[in-house]
Scaffold this active site. Structure first.
Site, short mmCIF file in Angstrom:
data_model
loop_
_atom_site.label_atom_id
_atom_site.label_comp_id
_atom_site.label_asym_id
_atom_site.label_seq_id
_atom_site.Cartn_x
_atom_site.Cartn_y
_atom_site.Cartn_z
CG HIS A 43 -1.87 1.13 1.29
ND1 HIS A 43 -3.22 0.96 1.14
CD2 HIS A 43 -1.70 2.47 1.48
CE1 HIS A 43 -3.85 2.12 1.24
NE2 HIS A 43 -2.94 3.06 1.45
CG HIS A 61 -1.11 7.11 -1.31
ND1 HIS A 61 -2.37 7.32 -1.83
CD2 HIS A 61 -1.29 6.36 -0.19
CE1 HIS A 61 -3.27 6.74 -1.05
NE2 HIS A 61 -2.63 6.15 -0.05
CD GLN A 97 -7.15 11.25 -0.55
OE1 GLN A 97 -6.03 10.77 -0.58
NE2 GLN A 97 -7.96 11.05 0.50
CG HIS A 105 -7.47 4.41 1.35
ND1 HIS A 105 -7.09 3.96 0.10
CD2 HIS A 105 -6.45 5.18 1.81
CE1 HIS A 105 -5.88 4.43 -0.17
NE2 HIS A 105 -5.48 5.17 0.85
CD GLU A 128 -6.14 6.31 6.71
OE1 GLU A 128 -4.98 6.71 6.95
OE2 GLU A 128 -6.67 6.40 5.59
CG ASP A 159 -0.32 5.09 3.83
OD1 ASP A 159 -0.75 5.33 2.69
OD2 ASP A 159 -0.96 5.37 4.85
CD1 TRP A 185 -3.00 12.13 5.33
CD2 TRP A 185 -2.02 12.30 3.32
NE1 TRP A 185 -3.97 12.45 4.41
CE2 TRP A 185 -3.41 12.56 3.17
CE3 TRP A 185 -1.21 12.36 2.19
CZ2 TRP A 185 -3.99 12.87 1.95
CZ3 TRP A 185 -1.79 12.66 0.97
CH2 TRP A 185 -3.16 12.91 0.85
#
Length: 422
Positions: A56, A58, A151, A209, A212, A308, A314
């Protein structure tokens, strides 16, 4: 005649072996290989592993930390807002260049497969175009899977459904979602059903996702499990994050874990980022925020680990070292028995490859000779030291080579150091 023989290696199960490679494939794994080879490398008892797998990530957001501003609250929601502010300033070439830089760095660390979620909320689909191109350009060196990820919400953002279909038409590999970010719990469930129907129609796997959040009432993974059965997608569905399970009461969590196992779902935890973002509304005690990794594994649910984020809105830290991810998962989930540590290593190797559906993965005769040689003598030492990757091989060819580090000599090595020569 073999092209390459790796002598005196240690396999993840602790056994010693020579590995012979011919025509890009593993031709033999034997205690002592006696055939001839064009080249022989003496591994001196170091660990040979299949390549690392990031379940996982991005790639479109990576290395964007601070372009607009940093996340001062450390929350998921501020990260989403900063990313919204950042997207209009990015170009396709920016996204491609940053993602490629990350991939080149992680190849040298032995990661040869990444599943990346791609934000499809941009009307121009710049990230989709950039990462489809990157996936093709890097095929000789690594495998990249791309998830169409809404997203800003499948229903919450106007036009997201059309953009997601366009992204799939451009060649993305999986259907994604973010049900807990929809306006209501009801809309979250409806988004799951719509996305599962779309995936079933296109015969595509799903990776969402999901849940979360620290909110124990966020239970969308239950709907995902039901939809996996409804649409006949058992074994092709992954729930990523699942952090609300950390806060659920044990009675409900036990029922839920059984449902996931029955429905053939896989789970992905992202220890570094889940721990950083979770518990931000707590005083003390603070929740760790990981999903229930040991319990899922005991129920037979495959669990992969993902990095991630690396240096994005983030999480402004990160080196994309999958052994750091495995080590953090081990510590946070208190998985310190021999079998549990082995499971954490598998969550960034074999089990992660199973979740991604990677064909011909692993140290088996006949498989492509994709492997990593680490400056460690065991899986335990690899998790403890996060050691140097001495060699990374793709299809039998060394694509990265690093000199050993004196500081990483392991306690189990029978070596001495002549201090007078240092």
């Amino acid at each position: 005649m073999m092209d390459l023989v790796l002598k005196n290696g240690v396999l993840p199960d602790g056994s010693r072996a020579d590995i012979a490679i011919a025509d890009g494939k593993i031709a033999a794994i034997e205690t002592e290989f006696s055939g001839e080879a064009v080249e022989t490398l003496d591994l001196e008892g170091y660990l040979v592993s299949p390549p690392f797998v990031d379940s996982h990530f991005h790639l479109d957001t990576t290395l964007t930390a601070g372009l607009i501003r940093h996340n001062t609250s450390g929350t998921l929601l501020e990260g989403i807002q900063i990313w919204k502010e950042t997207k209009p300033h990015l170009t396709e070439e920016d996204i491609y260049a940053r993602a490629r830089k990350l991939c080149e760095m992680t190849i040298s660390q032995g990661t040869l497969a990444i599943r990346s979620h791609v934000d499809i909320s941009d009307p121009d689909l710049k990230a989709v175009r950039a990462l489809v191109r990157l996936r093709e350009d890097l095929k000789p060196w690594m495998t990249i899977q791309l998830v169409a990820f809404p997203q800003d919400g499948f229903f919450r953002m106007e036009g997201a459904a059309e953009l997601l279909v366009r992204a799939l038409d451009m060649g993305l590999d999986l259907v994604g979602g973010i049900p807990h970010y929809e306006r209501t719990t009801l809309q979250g469930g409806e988004s799951i059903d719509a996305l599962f129907r779309l995936a079933a129609d296109r015969a595509l796997p799903i990776d969402m996702h999901c849940d979360e959040t620290d909110d124990p009432n966020s239970r969308h993974i239950e709907t995902m499990a039901a939809c996996a059965v409804k649409y006949g997608l058992q074994g092709r569905v992954t729930g990523s994050h699942l952090t609300s399970m950390h806060s659920m009461d044990n009675a409900y969590a036990d029922k839920l874990i059984g449902l996931l196992a029955e429905s053939g779902l896989a789970a992905v935890s992202n220890p570094l980022i889940n721990m950083t973002l979770s518990g931000r509304y707590d005083t003390y005690p603070k929740r760790r925020g990981l999903t229930r990794i040991p319990e899922l594994l005991r129920a037979g649910v495959p669990v992969g680990f993902g990095h991630d984020c690396v240096m994005d809105p983030w999480y402004r830290l990160g080196s994309h070292d999958m052994l750091e991810v495995a080590s953090m998962g081990l510590h946070a989930a208190q998985m310190t028995s021999e079998s549990e540590m082995a499971a954490c290593f598998s969550s960034v190797t074999d089990m992660a490859a199973e979740i991604l559906g990677l064909d011909a993965y692993g140290l088996k005769v006949g498989n492509p000779a994709d492997l990593v040689v680490l400056q460690a003598c065991s899986v335990f030492d690899a998790l403890r030291l996060r050691p140097c990757r001495l060699y990374v091989l793709r299809n039998g060819r060394v694509i990265s080579r690093t000199e050993p580090r004196l500081s990483q000599l392991t306690l189990s090595e029978e070596r001495t150091v002549d201090l007078a020569r240092i």
